[in-house]
Enzyme design. Sequence first.
Site, PDB file in Angstrom:
ATOM      1  CE  LYS A 236      -4.357  -1.944   1.361  1.00 48.50           C
ATOM      2  NZ  LYS A 236      -5.521  -1.932   2.275  1.00 48.50           N
ATOM      3  NE  ARG A 276      -7.378  -8.906   0.009  1.00 46.88           N
ATOM      4  CZ  ARG A 276      -7.074  -8.051  -0.976  1.00 46.88           C
ATOM      5  NH1 ARG A 276      -6.195  -7.083  -0.752  1.00 46.88           N
ATOM      6  NH2 ARG A 276      -7.627  -8.173  -2.162  1.00 46.88           N
TER       7      ARG A 276
END
Length: 300
Positions: A236, A276
């Site tokens: 991210k 994840r």
Amino acid sequence: MTTVSAPQQARPRRTRPAGLPTQLTTVDRCLVMGVLNVTPDSFSDGGAYLDTDAAVAHGLRLRDRGADLVDVGGESTRPGARRVSAEEEARRVLPVVRALAEQGVVVSIDTMRASTASAAVEAGAQVVNDVSGGLADADMAAAVADSGRPFVAMHWRGHSADMASRATYDDVVRDVREELARRLDTLESEGIPRDRLVVDPGLGFAKDAGHNWALLAHLDGLLDLGRPVLIGASRKGFLGALLADGSGTPRPAAARDDASAALTALAAARGVWCVRVHEVAASADAVRVVAALESAVESR
């Protein structure tokens, strides 16, 4: 010479949701969920696995490299992304879910739509992972309640197209915890047993880098909700900013996997149920190292 032992740290609290397939109920460590985006526009791997055969092959690679689950999604939720139709989402994901399930892969369906969730469960999906926590589709809770599957409820304040404008908090840790607590109560009242619910703080969703780091620094606030926690930090933007080069250019998404694996180890050590990630091998190693250390502490 007297040897003084360091203080022993007990194994962290780690709960798992009810309704998991048998092979996951006996795993006493943090699980690894591999990301499989069947989309043209995801921030990290958009377009790489649009073809069904390529997507299935990658899902099998993720499993073989250590993924406990493979999370199949057909709609990008990157910042600014526009929604696709329900028909297009289903067209992308259902053949992939079915093929992977037929080959023994534990599949999670990443969707905000009840119709897609129900069809994916029928095709073999074992977990429903909804980034809206059931807020985007009023029929989601009923669909999941009927399915008997675990449900991942992420903290969410709105769709990707405008979520950045919603990143305003008095105290992000307290506010996210309280909003997730209300979501748990609502989902339970709508028919999903609380023991099948998982929470996700939604890193990067209506949150800036400072918010993400605060949530990661205070995972106890989420664990105190009494439900398993899933963390999705992989690749991210806040990691890209942290690892920016001398000119301030963020590190590219595909070059953030080492940092992602470092967060996996830290999250696993804090008691997170599942991480994840896009590149599973390093994270699969990391969770096993943490489990071995926990076991060694307990054996003394």
